[in-house]
Scaffold this motif. Structure first.
Motif, mmCIF file in Angstrom:
data_model
loop_
_atom_site.group_PDB
_atom_site.id
_atom_site.type_symbol
_atom_site.label_atom_id
_atom_site.label_comp_id
_atom_site.label_asym_id
_atom_site.label_seq_id
_atom_site.Cartn_x
_atom_site.Cartn_y
_atom_site.Cartn_z
ATOM 1 N N LEU A 519 12.124 26.052 40.714
ATOM 2 C CA LEU A 519 11.719 27.037 39.142
ATOM 3 C C LEU A 519 11.386 25.889 38.059
ATOM 4 N N ASP A 520 12.301 25.038 38.062
ATOM 5 C CA ASP A 520 11.820 24.364 36.778
ATOM 6 C C ASP A 520 10.601 23.623 36.843
ATOM 7 N N ARG A 523 7.808 25.974 36.337
ATOM 8 C CA ARG A 523 7.798 26.411 34.978
ATOM 9 C C ARG A 523 6.893 25.250 34.017
ATOM 10 N N GLN A 549 14.110 32.939 36.204
ATOM 11 C CA GLN A 549 15.170 32.212 35.478
ATOM 12 C C GLN A 549 15.854 33.075 34.665
#
Length: 581
Positions: A519-520, A523, A549
């Motif tokens: 996810l990081d 993003r 998130q």
């Protein structure tokens, strides 16, 4: 008549045997001497028994005739090989010049260089020959050749000033040859240490290749040799601009003597230096000063217009382009960009009118295609198709681009079946077109035939392995219609290496990272894509990552902003309804 003229005239008395043999060999794909394999090296063995004059004449005539036939068959590469092969049997500079031109047109720099060296050697006073040989030495990264032809270029010019200026232009724009170019010009400046033009050329080229220290020393030396030379002063200004001392450079230029016309040219030159240094706002001011000094300076006004447009200052650009068009100065270019401005404002009827006024110049064809698109944007798809069909009759050699444009319009109109029919018809005419295969893959995907879409994209990559657009599309297709996310990431990663700032590829990488559970990382890529290209689909992807998130309000804000202009976008609508019903 020279050798080339006699050969091209035909020597009809032996045409039956020689030409028939040539036809047979060409049909078999032979590119060398009679009896050689295709692509064989046609150079003569130095230890072999020298051929008789008659056999040399026959070989020469054979290769020239074969080259002419290849040109008629539009086989440029073969024509280049045959003409260069003919040079083994003739020192005619006219033949060498023609061979060089053919090889350049065929995009065969090694063959062009072989021909250019003979041309330059046999016409030492020809500026065109020496300039071409120097340029090909740079293209082929031949340091010894450049050391030979660069001084010859200067010597062949009308004056050292002209020669060094031409040389600076010839050797610029080749980043792979930076060291070789700088070394050559440094050696020439050292050998011609009392020549201000030699120092100037070194400084200009060093500045273009970001070798600021070398440029600074050269500018200082040029000014010391000729303190009143305005071009040397401008070179010094360029050095200061690169060093971040823009105000100092401007003050230096302000002090240059001359009438209004001359001083306008100085400010115009300074504007160009500022653009090269990415100082666009300062460059705008210099363009305006040039116009104040010389209101009819069309170059300054055009520069102001183009720069204003690139900075999004549409009113300023429109005013400048309108003035140019009304004064019939670069009218075709002005009309094209006025059409672009109207298009950006979504005034499609006005844009169409401007594009129709572009009759000549480098934008003529693009303007016609854009004009057809403007018809489509006014909800007249059949009219746009009719216009593109008319253009195919006018521009038969550009049918590929016109078919692709029609397919794209049908795709955007959500007519994928009609788009597929256009692409299939076009590929029957132009089977090797990567552009058409790429477009067809998008139609196949919209129709749900994912395997056919993948096959078309793979065919594009088989012929063009580094095509970033196809790599990205195939990776995104795999990520959206399967679970092999690692393979998808591999394709998209290759695309991102080629175009690291492309928002579409950043979006794809973000989406595949999301599918991989990172996810990081997802993003990071999606925020970069959204910053430069706030498209509805990118908004959908970024919002989904933020939602996962736990940042629901941030996700909603992005979706709401996107929905304001794209309320019926399928990906955005599906994402919002699925996550935040």
């Amino acid at each position: 008549m020279n050798d080339t003229g006699r050969a091209r005239a035909g020597l009809r008395w032996r045409a039956a045997g020689l030409l028939l043999g040539c036809v047979v060999l060409l049909a078999a794909g032979c590119a060398g001497q009679p009896g050689t394999r295709p692509g064989a090296d046609v150079r003569i063995d130095a230890n072999a028994v020298p051929p008789s004059p008659a056999s040399r004449r026959e070989a020469y005539e054979y290769h020239v005739l074969a080259g002419e036939m290849a040109i008629q068959r539009d086989n440029r590469a073969l024509a280049a090989r045959e003409y260069v092969a003919a040079l083994e049997y003739s020192n005619d500079p006219a033949l060498a010049k023609r061979a060089t031109r053919i090889a350049l047109f065929a995009e065969q720099p090694d063959l062009a260089y072989r021909a250019a060296t003979l041309w330059a050697r046999n016409e030492p006073d020809s500026l065109d020959a020496q300039r071409t040989a120097a340029r090909m030495a740079v293209a082929n990264e031949d340091a010894d050749g450049l050391a030979l032809y660069a001084p010859a270029l200067v010597q062949a010019a009308a004056s050292p000033d002209i020669g060094y200026r031409l040389l600076a232009d010839v050797v610029s724009g080749a980043p792979n040859a930076t060291d070789m170019v700088i070394d050559t010009l440094s050696n020439m400046a050292q050998a011609d240490s009392d020549s201000a033009p030699a120092q100037y050329a070194l400084g200009v080229v060093a500045l273009r290749y970001d070798r600021s220290e070398i440029a600074a020393r050269a500018a200082e030396r040029a000014l010391a040799l000729d303190p009143n030379w305005n071009d040397a002063v401008l070179l010094q200004a360029g050095v200061w601009i690169r060093a971040g001392e823009t105000a100092k450079a401007q003050q230096l230029v302000d002090k240059l003597p001359g009438n209004a016309v001359s001083r306008a040219q100085y400010h115009l030159a300074l504007a160009r230096l500022l653009i090269e240094a990415d100082q666009e706002d300062a460059a705008l001011g210099e363009f305006e000063q040039a116009i104040q000094l010389q209101p009819d300076n069309s170059d300054a006004r055009y520069g102001l217009a183009i720069l204003s447009l690139s900075l999004g200052q549409l009113e300023r650009a429109e005013t400048a382009f309108t003035r140019l068009y009304d004064n019939n100065e670069r009218a075709d270019d002005a009309a094209f960009y006025l059409g672009t401005i109207a298009e950006q404002r979504e005034d499609y009827a006005q844009a169409q009118r401007w594009y129709q006024r572009v009759e000549n110049g480098g934008h003529a064809f693009e303007a016609q295609v854009r004009g057809a698109r403007m018809i489509f944007m006014q909800d007249d798809l059949p009219g746009a198709q009719r216009r593109l069909s008319e253009l195919r009759a006018v521009y038969p050699d550009l049918a590929e681009q016109l078919y692709a444009a029609e397919g794209q319009l049908l795709y955007e109109a959500d007519e994928p079946r009609a788009a597929l029919d256009i692409y299939n018809h076009a590929l029957d005419e132009i089977p090797d077109s990567s552009e058409l295969r790429y477009g067809r893959s998008m139609a196949y995907e919209r129709l749900g035939d994912i395997e056919a879409a993948k096959n078309d994209l793979q065919a594009v990559l088989d012929s063009e392995p580094d095509d970033a657009r196809a790599l990205n599309a195939l990776g995104y297709l795999i990520a959206n219609h399967g679970t092999d996310y690692e393979r998808a990431a591999e394709y998209i990663g290759r695309a991102l290496e080629a175009e690291p700032d492309n928002p579409a590829i950043l979006d794809s990488m973000g989406w595949v990272e999301y599918r991989l559970g990172n996810l990081d990382a997802a993003r990071h890529y999606l925020e970069r894509a959204y910053r430069d290209f706030p498209d509805a689909e990118v908004a959908a992807h970024l919002g989904e990552v933020l939602w996962q998130q736990g940042q629901h309000e941030a996700a909603r804000r992005i979706w709401q902003n996107a929905m304001a202009d794209n309320s019926d976008h399928p990906v955005l609508t599906e994402t919002v309804e699925r996550l935040d019903p």
